[in-house]
Write a protein that holds these residues in place. Sequence first.
Motif, mmCIF file in Angstrom:
data_model
loop_
_atom_site.group_PDB
_atom_site.id
_atom_site.type_symbol
_atom_site.label_atom_id
_atom_site.label_comp_id
_atom_site.label_asym_id
_atom_site.label_seq_id
_atom_site.Cartn_x
_atom_site.Cartn_y
_atom_site.Cartn_z
ATOM 1 N N UNK A 192 0.614 -1.120 -0.493
ATOM 2 C CA UNK A 192 -0.082 0.175 -0.051
ATOM 3 C C UNK A 192 1.404 1.179 -0.443
ATOM 4 N N UNK A 193 0.301 2.172 -0.658
ATOM 5 C CA UNK A 193 1.858 3.465 -0.139
ATOM 6 C C UNK A 193 1.351 4.267 0.479
ATOM 7 N N UNK A 194 0.530 3.765 0.930
ATOM 8 C CA UNK A 194 0.206 5.061 2.537
ATOM 9 C C UNK A 194 1.235 4.256 3.413
ATOM 10 N N UNK A 195 1.329 3.025 3.323
ATOM 11 C CA UNK A 195 2.347 1.995 4.602
ATOM 12 C C UNK A 195 3.874 2.456 5.468
ATOM 13 N N UNK A 196 4.257 3.848 4.583
ATOM 14 C CA UNK A 196 5.172 3.836 5.065
ATOM 15 C C UNK A 196 5.354 5.030 5.627
ATOM 16 N N UNK A 197 4.031 5.746 5.719
ATOM 17 C CA UNK A 197 3.324 6.994 6.249
ATOM 18 C C UNK A 197 3.369 7.691 8.109
ATOM 19 N N UNK A 198 3.405 8.015 8.931
ATOM 20 C CA UNK A 198 2.893 8.371 9.647
ATOM 21 C C UNK A 198 1.198 8.549 9.756
ATOM 22 N N UNK A 199 0.438 8.576 11.193
ATOM 23 C CA UNK A 199 -0.959 7.872 11.115
ATOM 24 C C UNK A 199 -1.310 8.804 11.880
ATOM 25 N N UNK A 200 -2.747 9.077 11.538
ATOM 26 C CA UNK A 200 -4.140 10.000 12.461
ATOM 27 C C UNK A 200 -5.184 8.910 12.684
ATOM 28 N N UNK A 201 -4.779 8.743 14.420
ATOM 29 C CA UNK A 201 -6.042 8.100 14.480
ATOM 30 C C UNK A 201 -7.193 8.449 15.041
ATOM 31 N N UNK A 211 -0.894 14.068 21.188
ATOM 32 C CA UNK A 211 -2.515 13.639 20.943
ATOM 33 C C UNK A 211 -2.587 15.138 20.627
ATOM 34 N N UNK A 212 -3.498 15.145 19.293
ATOM 35 C CA UNK A 212 -4.478 16.033 19.036
ATOM 36 C C UNK A 212 -5.576 16.782 19.353
ATOM 37 N N UNK A 228 -1.981 11.197 16.813
ATOM 38 C CA UNK A 228 -0.921 11.114 16.183
ATOM 39 C C UNK A 228 0.078 9.932 15.889
ATOM 40 N N UNK A 229 0.702 9.676 15.539
ATOM 41 C CA UNK A 229 2.159 8.496 15.878
ATOM 42 C C UNK A 229 2.514 8.621 14.648
ATOM 43 N N UNK A 276 -8.202 5.193 11.167
ATOM 44 C CA UNK A 276 -6.682 5.100 10.812
ATOM 45 C C UNK A 276 -6.259 5.994 9.920
ATOM 46 N N UNK A 277 -6.151 6.611 10.045
ATOM 47 C CA UNK A 277 -6.128 7.649 8.350
ATOM 48 C C UNK A 277 -4.577 7.931 7.818
ATOM 49 N N UNK A 278 -3.660 7.587 6.940
ATOM 50 C CA UNK A 278 -2.687 8.590 6.747
ATOM 51 C C UNK A 278 -2.381 9.802 6.496
ATOM 52 N N UNK A 279 -1.195 10.114 7.956
ATOM 53 C CA UNK A 279 -1.168 11.838 7.787
ATOM 54 C C UNK A 279 -0.392 12.453 6.327
#
Length: 359
Positions: A105-114, A149-150, A166-167, A206-209
């Motif tokens: 998945x092209x997003x795999x290496x991104x940071x995430x927002x949960x 924490x956002x 975010x992570x 879970x959203x790719x940042x």
Amino acid sequence: MEELLRNYEHVRMRLDEVTAQMVDPRVISDPREARRIGRERTRLERILRAMDAFREAIAAVREGEEILQGDDPELQEIVREELPGSRERLESCGAELKALLTPRDPNDERNVIIEVRAGTGGEEAALFVRDIFRMYVKYAEARGFRMEELSSNPTGIGGLKEIVFSLEGEDAYRTFKYESGVHRVQRVPETEASGRIHTSAVTVAVLPEAEEVDIRIDEKDLEIDVFRSSGPGGQSVNTTDSAVRVKHLPTGIVVQCQDERSQLKNKVKALKVLRARLLDMEQQKREAEMARTRRSMVSTGDRSAKIRTYNFPQGRVTDHRIGLTLYNLADVMEGDLEELIRALQVAESEERLKSTEAL
């Protein structure tokens, strides 16, 4: 399984090419391209290390099997003790290599927002939002991820109606993307005096940042309101208008942040979440145009739309997508998610390998 090694030389040559590109002035002057090349190099290095480990495991198993066919009783006794471990390592190395070779998945290496929100269950659902958040933070800390924490919306007895965080870390999205969906909990709530078991649900997205270069937001498309932060029950927790609500006019998406005392910091966090939601919306549209179906990550929070159940009386957790049940719920709630996440990664790898050739 040895077919997994057929592209060894190809991977090694590609790594040399990518390493050379990293010193290309055109790449160095383009931050986005430099990040992409850097990520590709890291991925190829991991594949090569996994291939080397797999080759060593194959050699160890073969050597052991050859010794068992020989005529040295003492050596054979040693091998009989060691060979099961060598075969287990071979299987583990093969599974890891297969996952790395699977088209990503092209997003795999991104940071995430949960985003975790209370669904069915009232105050008990809010308490479980708190517990799920704690579970993710513990697992993230064990993986070396950085958490920020956002936004949060606490309740009066220690629960959370919602929390957004975010992570940041290597393969953060690949690690957490399987958590999207409805999580159901069965337990006796802290608020229950009669000891009855309740069923509640929380939703996780879970959203790719998104980076600024991915999503450009025009200020004229934003409606920004400021107000005083409030705590449980609506009481004011700040004497200044530091809380920020941002509405993206073209899409109607609204993001609110009030955790920081600084209005500027809250605005920055709100825009970070907004970019992630806009990127997710854009990707969903793109996939729809390509006639690919994409299951909605979050439904209404109804019990029937569950991906996982946490049953406290029986101490078990079940992931309904892959039919996996574990009886270590206490460990899972303390952040031990590795077995669940690894099983989901393997299942996805097998599905992708069925339809696409690796590399």
